[in-house]
Motif scaffolding. Structure first.
Motif, PDB file in Angstrom:
ATOM      1  N   THR A  33      -1.879   5.242   7.932  1.00 16.28           N
ATOM      2  CA  THR A  33      -1.139   6.512   7.913  1.00 16.28           C
ATOM      3  C   THR A  33      -1.101   7.027   6.469  1.00 16.28           C
ATOM      4  O   THR A  33      -0.997   6.255   5.518  1.00 16.28           O
ATOM      5  CB  THR A  33       0.284   6.357   8.465  1.00 16.28           C
ATOM      6  OG1 THR A  33       1.083   5.590   7.573  1.00 16.28           O
ATOM      7  CG2 THR A  33       0.264   5.698   9.847  1.00 16.28           C
ATOM      8  N   ALA A  86      -4.587   8.598   9.599  1.00 17.99           N
ATOM      9  CA  ALA A  86      -3.569   9.276  10.415  1.00 17.99           C
ATOM     10  C   ALA A  86      -2.654  10.111   9.528  1.00 17.99           C
ATOM     11  O   ALA A  86      -2.148   9.623   8.514  1.00 17.99           O
ATOM     12  CB  ALA A  86      -2.750   8.249  11.195  1.00 17.99           C
ATOM     13  N   ASN A 117       1.387   1.192   7.769  1.00 17.96           N
ATOM     14  CA  ASN A 117       2.329   2.308   7.844  1.00 17.96           C
ATOM     15  C   ASN A 117       2.559   2.835   6.432  1.00 17.96           C
ATOM     16  O   ASN A 117       3.666   2.801   5.886  1.00 17.96           O
ATOM     17  CB  ASN A 117       3.639   1.847   8.483  1.00 17.96           C
ATOM     18  CG  ASN A 117       3.513   1.674   9.985  1.00 17.96           C
ATOM     19  OD1 ASN A 117       3.039   2.570  10.676  1.00 17.96           O
ATOM     20  ND2 ASN A 117       3.924   0.527  10.503  1.00 17.96           N
TER      21      ASN A 117
END
Length: 321
Positions: free
Chosen positions: A27, A51, A107
């Motif tokens: 991400t 992402a 993340n």
């Protein structure tokens, strides 16, 4: 406590072996540390999904990565808006239509100290929403793909992982016990305190995912402090980037911590699940005692604060799962 000047890295890009056949999600992978992670994985023949919200920025990053490596893996954009919980399920559905497994999720995306009063699409304090709640929901929805990745990997290898970026700021600034739970309901008018809460939240999510879901499925969940890096994270606090410049490192150096957390064989399900990684690739043995105690349940002599934080995340995201 993490030293201001960490020792020389022992894990470098040279330690990254072939990643052919493996699937990665990064991400915020189109800038800063995330860009470096994406580039390294692509260079080693991984299948990489960048992402984020901006397809234009992602395509620009993808072009740069592909031009730098003519014999890499595959890389593409995945639309993911962590600021809007109502869109995250669709992102997971898009990914599930293309992949039958995931090996590692970084993340990585985050926001630091936006103007006081900034909120998400659901009216939640922005840093908590983007840094914790969005990744929490994203990871939970991706769990079946992570389980499939673990089932396809060597038993006990711990090669399937979820990584949560924390910060030395957490260690220096988090209140005793990590998070004052009432501040999750009524965030203080203090953007630095809210940032510290979100970075402590990432530590708590790493340990809770490890305990609740990871260990029984052979999946590693770990938090990491990437180290002070000059990146777009300081866009809301440019003065801080200037003042701290003498202590800042290039994203390439800070990415080594994240790559160690994701790829090092030193991290194992049995012995390291829920660990905290510090620059430039070491498992911390000196995390603040009160923070360690917060990750331990009351039934085992801890404060159970991490478990309470998990419950908060569950409550705020349940309508979007």
């Amino acid at each position: 406590m993490v030293a201001i000047l960490p020792p020389t890295p022992t894990f470098t890009e040279g330690e990254v072996g072939t990643q052919e056949g493996r699937v990665f999600v990064v991400t915020g992978g189109y800038s800063g540390i995330g860009f470096v992670i994406s580039k390294v994985l692509y260079q080693h023949k991984g299948r990489v999904y960048i992402a984020g919200r901006s397809e234009a920025k992602a395509n620009e990053a993808i072009k740069a990565i592909q031009e730098a490596t003519h014999d890499g893996g595959t890389i593409e954009f995945l639309h993911l808006d962590l600021e809007d919980l109502s869109t995250i399920k669709a992102a997971v559905q898009d990914l599930s239509a293309k992949e039958t497994k995931i090996d590692i999720v970084w993340n990585n995306a985050g926001v630091s100290q936006p103007p006081v009063g900034s909120v998400s699409k659901q009216g939640l304090e922005l840093q908590m929403a983007v840094n914790c709640l969005g990744p929490f929901l994203f990871t939970k929805l991706l769990w079946p793909l992570l389980e499939a990745g673990a089932a396809a990997s060597a038993p006990g290898s711990g090669s399937v992982r979820v990584l949560w970026p924390s910060s030395q700021f957490m260690e220096l600034s988090a209140p005793t016990g990590g998070i004052v739970i009432s501040e999750l309901i009524n965030p203080p008018k203090d953007k630095a305190r809210n940032y510290a809460n979100s970075k402590t939240g990432n530590l708590f999510l790493a340990t809770e995912f490890a305990k609740r879901l990871g260990s029984r499925n052979g999946i590693v969940s770990a938090a990491y402090n990437p180290g002070a890096a000059s990146s777009n994270l300081f866009r809301h606090t440019p003065w801080l980037g200037i003042l701290a410049r003498p202590l800042m490192h290039k994203p390439q150096r800070a990415a080594l911590t994240a790559l160690y957390a994701g790829l090092s064989d030193e991290i194992k399900v049995e012995t390291s699940n829920g660990c905290y990684v510090i620059p430039w690739g070491r498992i911390s043995t000196s995390l603040r005692k009160d923070l360690q105690n917060a990750t331990i349940g009351r039934e085992d002599g801890g404060t159970g604060t991490a478990s309470e934080f998990w419950d908060f995340c569950e409550e705020k995201t349940s309508d979007y799962a």
